[in-house]
Design an enzyme around this catalytic site. Structure first.
Site, PDB file in Angstrom:
ATOM      1  N   VAL A  27       1.060  -1.298   0.069  1.00 58.94           N
ATOM      2  CA  VAL A  27      -0.015   0.004  -0.148  1.00 58.94           C
ATOM      3  C   VAL A  27       1.000   1.369  -0.100  1.00 58.94           C
ATOM      4  O   VAL A  27       0.686   2.068  -0.666  1.00 58.94           O
ATOM      5  CB  VAL A  27      -0.975   0.030   1.368  1.00 58.94           C
ATOM      6  CG1 VAL A  27      -1.940   1.343   1.395  1.00 58.94           C
ATOM      7  CG2 VAL A  27      -1.935  -1.331   1.299  1.00 58.94           C
ATOM      8  N   LYS A 219     -11.127  -5.769  12.042  1.00 59.34           N
ATOM      9  CA  LYS A 219     -11.645  -4.705  11.249  1.00 59.34           C
ATOM     10  C   LYS A 219     -13.174  -4.440  11.748  1.00 59.34           C
ATOM     11  O   LYS A 219     -13.732  -3.514  11.823  1.00 59.34           O
ATOM     12  CB  LYS A 219     -11.969  -5.132   9.853  1.00 59.34           C
ATOM     13  CG  LYS A 219     -10.437  -4.963   8.979  1.00 59.34           C
ATOM     14  CD  LYS A 219     -10.750  -5.689   7.593  1.00 59.34           C
ATOM     15  CE  LYS A 219      -9.416  -5.607   6.815  1.00 59.34           C
ATOM     16  NZ  LYS A 219      -9.258  -6.485   5.604  1.00 59.34           N
TER      17      LYS A 219
HETATM   18  N1  HSE Z   1      -5.157  -8.886   4.140  1.00 58.86           N
HETATM   19  C1  HSE Z   1      -6.019  -7.928   3.847  1.00 58.86           C
HETATM   20  C2  HSE Z   1      -7.365  -8.585   3.371  1.00 58.86           C
HETATM   21  C3  HSE Z   1      -5.933  -6.896   3.293  1.00 58.86           C
HETATM   22  O1  HSE Z   1      -7.059  -9.787   2.726  1.00 58.86           O
HETATM   23  O2  HSE Z   1      -8.586  -8.134   3.274  1.00 58.86           O
HETATM   24  C4  HSE Z   1      -6.814  -5.454   3.305  1.00 58.86           C
HETATM   25  O3  HSE Z   1      -6.952  -5.177   4.660  1.00 58.86           O
END
Ligand code: HSE
Length: 450
Positions: A27, A219
């Site tokens: 990123v 998340k």
């Molecule tokens: N490793 C994470 C995914 C990257 O596969 O969603 C994005 O947060």
């Protein structure tokens, strides 16, 4: 004739927003590229304020190559940039919790604004970092931490702020969704498709973070903070489906015993086929809801999703996040959830928001405390339908992380067949009825309504 009085002074260009970028990985390199090559577009979008990359930090010199860094300072250690008066914003794209956490905290304490994509850091230390940012009157933005490219956090904190949010559900991990989609549609083998996801840059440095559901749980914790105004204990969020016989199965050292393999590590071709026979699709779904008693039910699990549900049709590295609230009803956010270029969109968007003086991702919401442990539940007690599938529970480390010395016995994605839908029942009822007859079987929830 006398000229009209001047209402505006002569135009003075605003001072540039000076950016230090820590971490030139998948990123970070795309963010650098955007800052270096899209200057005028960004300036226009920032109300005429230049967003200028002034310094980059990375331990690997090779990562500076291929970027035009002539006017940009390069250092090997981001700590050297913190506190410097010529830097306004620190962008943390190093990942991991310890080093990144120290740098982010130091940057906030020094009065820098911070932009980060670091869900693991926010999920573990979000409450402290929020306190720090507020105490120092500086901005902390983290749109890229959830859903990659998808703008969901700022809309949740801002445009949806008038709502009572009741539930959040979605597919929050691009790499595992890519893995499941390829296994479902192409019959690809788990190991092969995990290797592909790594090549495409979707997986975290330690792939088990994705495959065992930890990334999605992180998340979900960030979404819970913005949806429900509390920071949950991320380690207490369920990410392994219950085992039918409830025996100790120590697949994930940091998860409760009595469970099946965490995340997608127990998803087999047999499970996918059993789901298909019932017009269901296996997806790693994240869910959180606030009950009438104020408790929050949250989990990230491989679930059997009815084929007509939009979550079942969210494929490849795409993510889908649905917010359910009053009066908005249900709104969905869809887009690319992983990958350098798409995710850089969210980081650059945060930089523009800071350049425009829009403050932190939580916007005007009150400070979020840590959620008391007894207010977080896994919501697995209610009767529901389950897809049962037999597993051997052995098979070694197939988390795809050969270089890391791993050692997680992840349950092995070993196919032993089986697979049947139960009637509506609780876990305890099924264990009493079937547990002894189906040792090693795992219960995958069938997604309903919500
Ligand atoms: N490793 C994470 C995914 C990257 O596969 O969603 C994005 O947060």
């Amino acid at each position: 004739m006398t000229p009209p009085p001047m209402l505006d002074g002569p135009h003075v260009a605003p001072a540039p927003l000076r950016v230090a970028l820590l971490g030139l990985g998948t990123v970070g390199r795309e963010v650098a590229r955007g800052l270096l090559t899209c200057g005028s577009r960004l300036e226009q979008a920032a109300n005429g304020r230049e967003v200028r990359l002034v310094a980059v930090a990375d331990r690997e010199p090779a990562r500076f190559e291929g970027l035009d860094l002539r006017d940009v300072e390069r250092v090997d250690d981001g700590a050297r940039l913190i506190g410097r008066p010529e830097i306004d914003v620190v962008v943390e794209l190093i990942g991991g919790v310890e080093t990144a956490g120290r740098l982010v905290a130091a940057a906030l304490e020094a009065g820098h604004a911070v932009v980060t994509a670091n869900k693991a850091l926010l999920a573990r230390h979000g409450a402290d970092l929020e306190r720090l940012a507020r105490a120092h009157g500086t901005a902390l933005r983290f749109e890229a931490a959830v859903g990659g490219a998808i703008p969901v956090l700022a809309p949740l904190a801002g445009d949806l702020a008038a709502n009572r949010i009741d539930a959040v559900r979605g597919i929050l991990n691009g790499s595992t969704n890519y893995v499941l989609t390829s296994m479902t549609e192409d019959g690809a083998a788990y190991e092969d498709v995990v290797a592909q996801a790594k090549t495409l840059g979707f997986l975290e440095a330690d792939p088990r973070v994705d495959l065992e559901g930890r990334d999605a749980v992180d998340k979900l914790a960030v979404l819970i903070r913005l949806a429900f105004g509390v920071w949950p204990d991320v380690t207490a969020i369920r990410r392994a489906p219950p085992a039918l016989d409830g025996r100790a199965q120590d697949h994930a050292k940091d998860h409760a015993k009595g469970d099946g393999p965490p995340g997608v590590t127990g998803v087999t071709a047999a499970l996918i086929e059993a789901a298909r026979r019932e017009n269901l699709v296996i997806k790693l779904v994240a869910y959180a809801a606030r009950g009438d008693d104020g408790r929050i039910a949250a989990w990230v699990l491989p679930v059997a999703v009815p084929a007509h549900d939009p979550l079942a049709r969210t494929d490849g590295p795409e993510n889908r996040i649905e917010i359910v609230g009053e009066p908005v009803g249900r709104v969905a956010f869809v887009g690319q959830g992983a990958g350098g270029a798409p995710t850089s969109s969210a980081v650059l968007g945060d930089l523009l928001a800071i350049a425009r003086g829009e403050g932190s991702t939580w916007a005007g919401l009150p400070q979020a405390p840590t959620l008391a442990p007894d207010r977080l539940v896994d919501g697995m007690d209610a009767p529901r339908r389950w897809l049962t599938c037999d597993q051997t529970g052995g098979g070694g480390d197939k988390g795809g992380n050969a270089d890391n010395g791993g050692g997680a016995d992840n349950g092995g994605n070993a196919d032993t067949g089986g697979g049947a839908i139960t009637d509506r029942a609780t876990i305890d009822e099924l264990r009493a009825r079937l547990g002894a007859a189906r040792p090693g079987a795992v219960l995958f929830p069938v997604l309903e309504g919500s």
